[in-house]
Write a protein that holds these residues in place. Structure first.
Motif, PDB file in Angstrom:
ATOM      1  N   THR A 164       0.811  -1.220   0.000  1.00 49.33           N
ATOM      2  CA  THR A 164       0.000   0.000   0.000  1.00 49.33           C
ATOM      3  C   THR A 164       0.841   1.266   0.000  1.00 49.33           C
ATOM      4  O   THR A 164       0.376   2.322  -0.425  1.00 49.33           O
ATOM      5  CB  THR A 164      -0.915   0.034   1.228  1.00 49.33           C
ATOM      6  N   GLY A 165       2.058   1.170   0.521  1.00 48.55           N
ATOM      7  CA  GLY A 165       2.879   2.361   0.668  1.00 48.55           C
ATOM      8  C   GLY A 165       2.483   3.225   1.846  1.00 48.55           C
ATOM      9  O   GLY A 165       3.092   4.263   2.097  1.00 48.55           O
ATOM     10  N   GLY A 166       1.457   2.806   2.592  1.00 46.80           N
ATOM     11  CA  GLY A 166       0.973   3.580   3.726  1.00 46.80           C
ATOM     12  C   GLY A 166       1.081   2.806   5.021  1.00 46.80           C
ATOM     13  O   GLY A 166       1.473   1.636   5.043  1.00 46.80           O
ATOM     14  N   PRO A 167       0.705   3.442   6.131  1.00 38.93           N
ATOM     15  CA  PRO A 167       0.806   2.778   7.437  1.00 38.93           C
ATOM     16  C   PRO A 167      -0.315   1.770   7.648  1.00 38.93           C
ATOM     17  O   PRO A 167      -1.374   1.845   7.020  1.00 38.93           O
ATOM     18  CB  PRO A 167       0.689   3.945   8.422  1.00 38.93           C
ATOM     19  N   GLY A 168      -0.086   0.822   8.549  1.00 37.78           N
ATOM     20  CA  GLY A 168      -1.090  -0.171   8.895  1.00 37.78           C
ATOM     21  C   GLY A 168      -1.978   0.311  10.023  1.00 37.78           C
ATOM     22  O   GLY A 168      -1.938   1.490  10.389  1.00 37.78           O
ATOM     23  N   PRO A 169      -2.814  -0.575  10.595  1.00 37.26           N
ATOM     24  CA  PRO A 169      -2.939  -2.003  10.277  1.00 37.26           C
ATOM     25  C   PRO A 169      -3.546  -2.247   8.889  1.00 37.26           C
ATOM     26  O   PRO A 169      -4.274  -1.410   8.364  1.00 37.26           O
ATOM     27  CB  PRO A 169      -3.861  -2.531  11.378  1.00 37.26           C
ATOM     28  N   TYR A 170      -3.243  -3.436   8.350  1.00 35.91           N
ATOM     29  CA  TYR A 170      -3.706  -3.808   7.020  1.00 35.91           C
ATOM     30  C   TYR A 170      -4.745  -4.916   7.165  1.00 35.91           C
ATOM     31  O   TYR A 170      -4.453  -5.992   7.689  1.00 35.91           O
ATOM     32  CB  TYR A 170      -2.523  -4.270   6.170  1.00 35.91           C
ATOM     33  N   GLU A 171      -5.977  -4.625   6.714  1.00 33.77           N
ATOM     34  CA  GLU A 171      -7.105  -5.538   6.896  1.00 33.77           C
ATOM     35  C   GLU A 171      -7.273  -6.448   5.678  1.00 33.77           C
ATOM     36  O   GLU A 171      -7.161  -6.002   4.535  1.00 33.77           O
ATOM     37  CB  GLU A 171      -8.398  -4.747   7.119  1.00 33.77           C
ATOM     38  N   HIS A 172      -7.568  -7.733   5.960  1.00 33.81           N
ATOM     39  CA  HIS A 172      -7.805  -8.702   4.892  1.00 33.81           C
ATOM     40  C   HIS A 172      -9.000  -9.580   5.251  1.00 33.81           C
ATOM     41  O   HIS A 172      -9.149 -10.000   6.405  1.00 33.81           O
ATOM     42  CB  HIS A 172      -6.577  -9.597   4.678  1.00 33.81           C
ATOM     43  N   GLU A 173      -9.833  -9.857   4.265  1.00 35.13           N
ATOM     44  CA  GLU A 173     -10.958 -10.766   4.447  1.00 35.13           C
ATOM     45  C   GLU A 173     -10.464 -12.204   4.375  1.00 35.13           C
ATOM     46  O   GLU A 173      -9.546 -12.520   3.619  1.00 35.13           O
ATOM     47  CB  GLU A 173     -12.000 -10.512   3.360  1.00 35.13           C
ATOM     48  N   TYR A 174     -11.094 -13.063   5.176  1.00 38.41           N
ATOM     49  CA  TYR A 174     -10.733 -14.485   5.170  1.00 38.41           C
ATOM     50  C   TYR A 174     -11.958 -15.292   4.745  1.00 38.41           C
ATOM     51  O   TYR A 174     -13.046 -15.122   5.297  1.00 38.41           O
ATOM     52  CB  TYR A 174     -10.273 -14.921   6.562  1.00 38.41           C
ATOM     53  N   ARG A 175     -11.783 -16.172   3.768  1.00 36.20           N
ATOM     54  CA  ARG A 175     -12.895 -16.950   3.220  1.00 36.20           C
ATOM     55  C   ARG A 175     -12.682 -18.445   3.456  1.00 36.20           C
ATOM     56  O   ARG A 175     -11.540 -18.911   3.562  1.00 36.20           O
ATOM     57  CB  ARG A 175     -13.033 -16.686   1.716  1.00 36.20           C
ATOM     58  N   ASP A 176     -13.810 -19.174   3.502  1.00 30.49           N
ATOM     59  CA  ASP A 176     -13.725 -20.625   3.632  1.00 30.49           C
ATOM     60  C   ASP A 176     -13.437 -21.242   2.263  1.00 30.49           C
ATOM     61  O   ASP A 176     -13.394 -20.529   1.249  1.00 30.49           O
ATOM     62  CB  ASP A 176     -15.006 -21.188   4.255  1.00 30.49           C
ATOM     63  N   PRO A 177     -13.227 -22.568   2.194  1.00 35.08           N
ATOM     64  CA  PRO A 177     -12.881 -23.190   0.905  1.00 35.08           C
ATOM     65  C   PRO A 177     -13.927 -22.983  -0.185  1.00 35.08           C
ATOM     66  O   PRO A 177     -13.615 -23.078  -1.376  1.00 35.08           O
ATOM     67  CB  PRO A 177     -12.744 -24.675   1.265  1.00 35.08           C
ATOM     68  N   GLN A 178     -15.167 -22.710   0.209  1.00 37.97           N
ATOM     69  CA  GLN A 178     -16.219 -22.482  -0.784  1.00 37.97           C
ATOM     70  C   GLN A 178     -16.285 -21.021  -1.230  1.00 37.97           C
ATOM     71  O   GLN A 178     -17.110 -20.663  -2.073  1.00 37.97           O
ATOM     72  CB  GLN A 178     -17.584 -22.903  -0.218  1.00 37.97           C
ATOM     73  N   GLY A 179     -15.431 -20.187  -0.644  1.00 42.37           N
ATOM     74  CA  GLY A 179     -15.376 -18.792  -1.055  1.00 42.37           C
ATOM     75  C   GLY A 179     -16.240 -17.857  -0.250  1.00 42.37           C
ATOM     76  O   GLY A 179     -16.302 -16.656  -0.552  1.00 42.37           O
ATOM     77  N   ALA A 180     -16.896 -18.363   0.785  1.00 38.62           N
ATOM     78  CA  ALA A 180     -17.752 -17.508   1.606  1.00 38.62           C
ATOM     79  C   ALA A 180     -16.914 -16.832   2.693  1.00 38.62           C
ATOM     80  O   ALA A 180     -16.099 -17.489   3.346  1.00 38.62           O
ATOM     81  CB  ALA A 180     -18.858 -18.330   2.242  1.00 38.62           C
ATOM     82  N   PRO A 181     -17.096 -15.527   2.911  1.00 34.26           N
ATOM     83  CA  PRO A 181     -16.336 -14.842   3.967  1.00 34.26           C
ATOM     84  C   PRO A 181     -16.766 -15.332   5.346  1.00 34.26           C
ATOM     85  O   PRO A 181     -17.963 -15.401   5.646  1.00 34.26           O
ATOM     86  CB  PRO A 181     -16.680 -13.372   3.757  1.00 34.26           C
ATOM     87  N   ILE A 182     -15.798 -15.672   6.185  1.00 31.43           N
ATOM     88  CA  ILE A 182     -16.113 -16.143   7.540  1.00 31.43           C
ATOM     89  C   ILE A 182     -15.348 -15.365   8.608  1.00 31.43           C
ATOM     90  O   ILE A 182     -15.571 -15.575   9.797  1.00 31.43           O
ATOM     91  CB  ILE A 182     -15.813 -17.646   7.697  1.00 31.43           C
ATOM     92  N   GLY A 183     -14.441 -14.482   8.199  1.00 30.63           N
ATOM     93  CA  GLY A 183     -13.678 -13.724   9.177  1.00 30.63           C
ATOM     94  C   GLY A 183     -12.727 -12.764   8.498  1.00 30.63           C
ATOM     95  O   GLY A 183     -12.782 -12.551   7.280  1.00 30.63           O
ATOM     96  N   ASN A 184     -11.826 -12.185   9.281  1.00 30.32           N
ATOM     97  CA  ASN A 184     -10.817 -11.285   8.730  1.00 30.32           C
ATOM     98  C   ASN A 184      -9.617 -11.238   9.659  1.00 30.32           C
ATOM     99  O   ASN A 184      -9.694 -11.642  10.825  1.00 30.32           O
ATOM    100  CB  ASN A 184     -11.390  -9.882   8.500  1.00 30.32           C
TER     101      ASN A 184
END
Length: 470
Positions: free
Chosen positions: A86-106
């Protein structure tokens, strides 16, 4: 008739009373049953909630772990990017998905880049599920690139590890190794075979295996292995000079014969200007018998520095060095232009760490040779990561026809750290020897493999140093 009616009334009253008692009992029983049922349901619900939260906590941990693995992969792709692209400060957020592609956390990443002269990066990853976002788990890891000091002995040229020599740590050459000594770790060569010449005891020259000799534990001999690119070891001396000027200690050409550094056990180093130095005859492979300026006669103290303020010391002149190192620093001796101005370092006396506990580290880099003077102590010790970038680590031959002297033969040489040279390093002459050290030991310092002296060259991917769950 009246009597009969009275009896009926009494009977009805009794029945009503009994029915009322039964009803009250039923109500009490129902109430107790309801309380028990609701209590059981509450316990079950609490247990389910606890289980779900426990599962959510475990999931949060795995999500945090995924964040660590993601950034290790990212550093493999972009080793100098500490801002997640990003070139910028954090924190850096990311989505986490299950094997089927559905978001379940981050997960969120907090990244602390390496300090000046270091390769160690700290990553904190915090994971959570979407269902229980308040249940979080965090992991903090420290990663570092492997330094060239992870080798006890590393050379681009051939090596002869003679009898009386012990190497505790990995030794590698891009050419060939004659191993007649003792090794406790891998001895490797990049060659299947090589032409053994006089430098490794073959006259006339003959083909030999990549590693050969009379050494005992040949199960640790491996060849051929991947070649170590010495061009990658070549230092950016210009950048290092700038770092010393900005964050450390820098001295240009001395105007005399160079500089003398004496490390002290109180965590300081004295830097002297060498006004005059005596010449001593000694023999070397490259130039034979020559009169070499190595013994300091007169010097002037320039300054005393705390090692905490001197992570790198850059000297544009010949350098002498000795003492007890209390702290961490790297000393560089190099003149410009680098390719033609050869600059050497002379180690004049024991050069030791205050303790071998990882809190003290010295990098010693010469753009040409590193020499041991003639009059070193009988039991001579050097604690440092030595790097002769274009040359070798040498003690000259003080032979009957060139500089013969009672100090020609010393009892022992002990190097704790690493020795890296482009050309063949040597210090013994003759089998006895007639000049050199009766016993020689090089011991790898495990503390500097991942956490080397400041600004010391590193290579490869980031390796795990520590893993802590918060």
């Amino acid at each position: 008739m009246k009597l009969h009616s009275s009896k009926l009334y009494a009977l009805r009253s009794t029945l009503y009373a009994q029915n009322g008692s039964i009803l009250i009992s039923l109500l009490i029983t129902a109430a107790i049953f309801s309380i028990v049922i609701y209590s059981l349901l509450a316990v079950i619900a609490t247990q389910f909630d606890f289980t779900f939260r426990q599962v959510a906590g475990d999931q949060a941990y795995h999500i945090a772990e995924a964040g660590i693995n993601y950034y290790r992969w990212h550093l493999f792709q972009a080793p100098t990017d500490f801002s997640d692209g990003t070139g910028g400060p954090g924190p850096y957020e990311h989505e986490y998905r299950d094997p089927q592609g559905a978001p379940i956390g981050n997960f969120s990443l907090e990244i602390t880049p390496p300090g000046e002269g270091s390769t160690i990066v700290t990553i904190k990853s915090t994971g959570r599920t979407l269902r229980y976002p308040t249940i979080q788990r965090s992991i903090t890891v420290r990663l570092g690139q492997t330094s060239y000091a992870s080798f006890a002995f590393l050379s681009n040229a051939s090596l002869w590890l003679g009898s009386g020599m012990t190497v505790n740590g990995r030794a590698h050459t891009n050419t060939g190794i004659r191993q007649d000594g003792v090794n406790t770790s891998l001895i490797t060569s990049a060659q299947e075979t090589y032409v053994c010449g006089k430098e490794t005891g073959c006259s006339p020259p003959e083909d030999k295996p990549g590693v050969w000799g009379t050494g005992v534990d040949q199960s640790l001999w491996k060849f051929p292995v991947t070649l170590i690119d010495f061009n990658a070891i070549s230092y950016d001396f210009g950048k290092l000079k700038s770092e010393a000027q900005a964050n450390g200690v820098y001295y240009g050409p001395s105007g005399y014969y160079g500089y003398n550094l004496i490390f002290k056990d109180n965590g300081t180093v004295d830097i002297y200007q060498v006004i005059s130095a005596k010449r001593e005859h000694g023999w070397a492979v490259n130039d034979g018998c020559a009169n070499r300026r190595q013994t300091i006669q007169n010097q002037t103290l320039l300054a005393t520095y705390s090692l905490s303020d001197a992570p790198v010391i850059f000297l544009e002149d010949f350098t002498w060095i000795s003492g007890t190192v209390n702290g961490r620093t790297t000393v560089v001796a190099a003149k410009f232009p680098i390719q033609t101005a050869k600059t050497d370092v002379w180690i004049t006396d024991n050069l030791k760490y205050l303790a071998k506990d990882g809190n003290h580290a010295l990098g010693l880099i010469a753009n040409n040779d590193i020499y041991f003077v003639r009059d070193v102590p009988d039991d001579f010790e050097v604690d440092a990561a030595l790097l002769a970038q274009q040359g070798a680590v040498i003690r000259h031959g003080y032979l009957s026809y060139c500089g013969d002297h009672p100090s020609a033969v010393r009892n022992s040489l002990s190097i704790y750290g690493s020795l890296i040279s482009y050309e063949k390093s040597y210090w013994n002459f003759g089998t006895e020897p007639i000049s050199g050290f009766r016993t020689r030991t090089i011991t790898f310092d495990p503390n500097i493999a991942i956490n080397p002296p400041p600004y010391y060259p590193s290579f490869g991917t980031y390796d795990l140093i520590s893993w802590t769950e918060l």
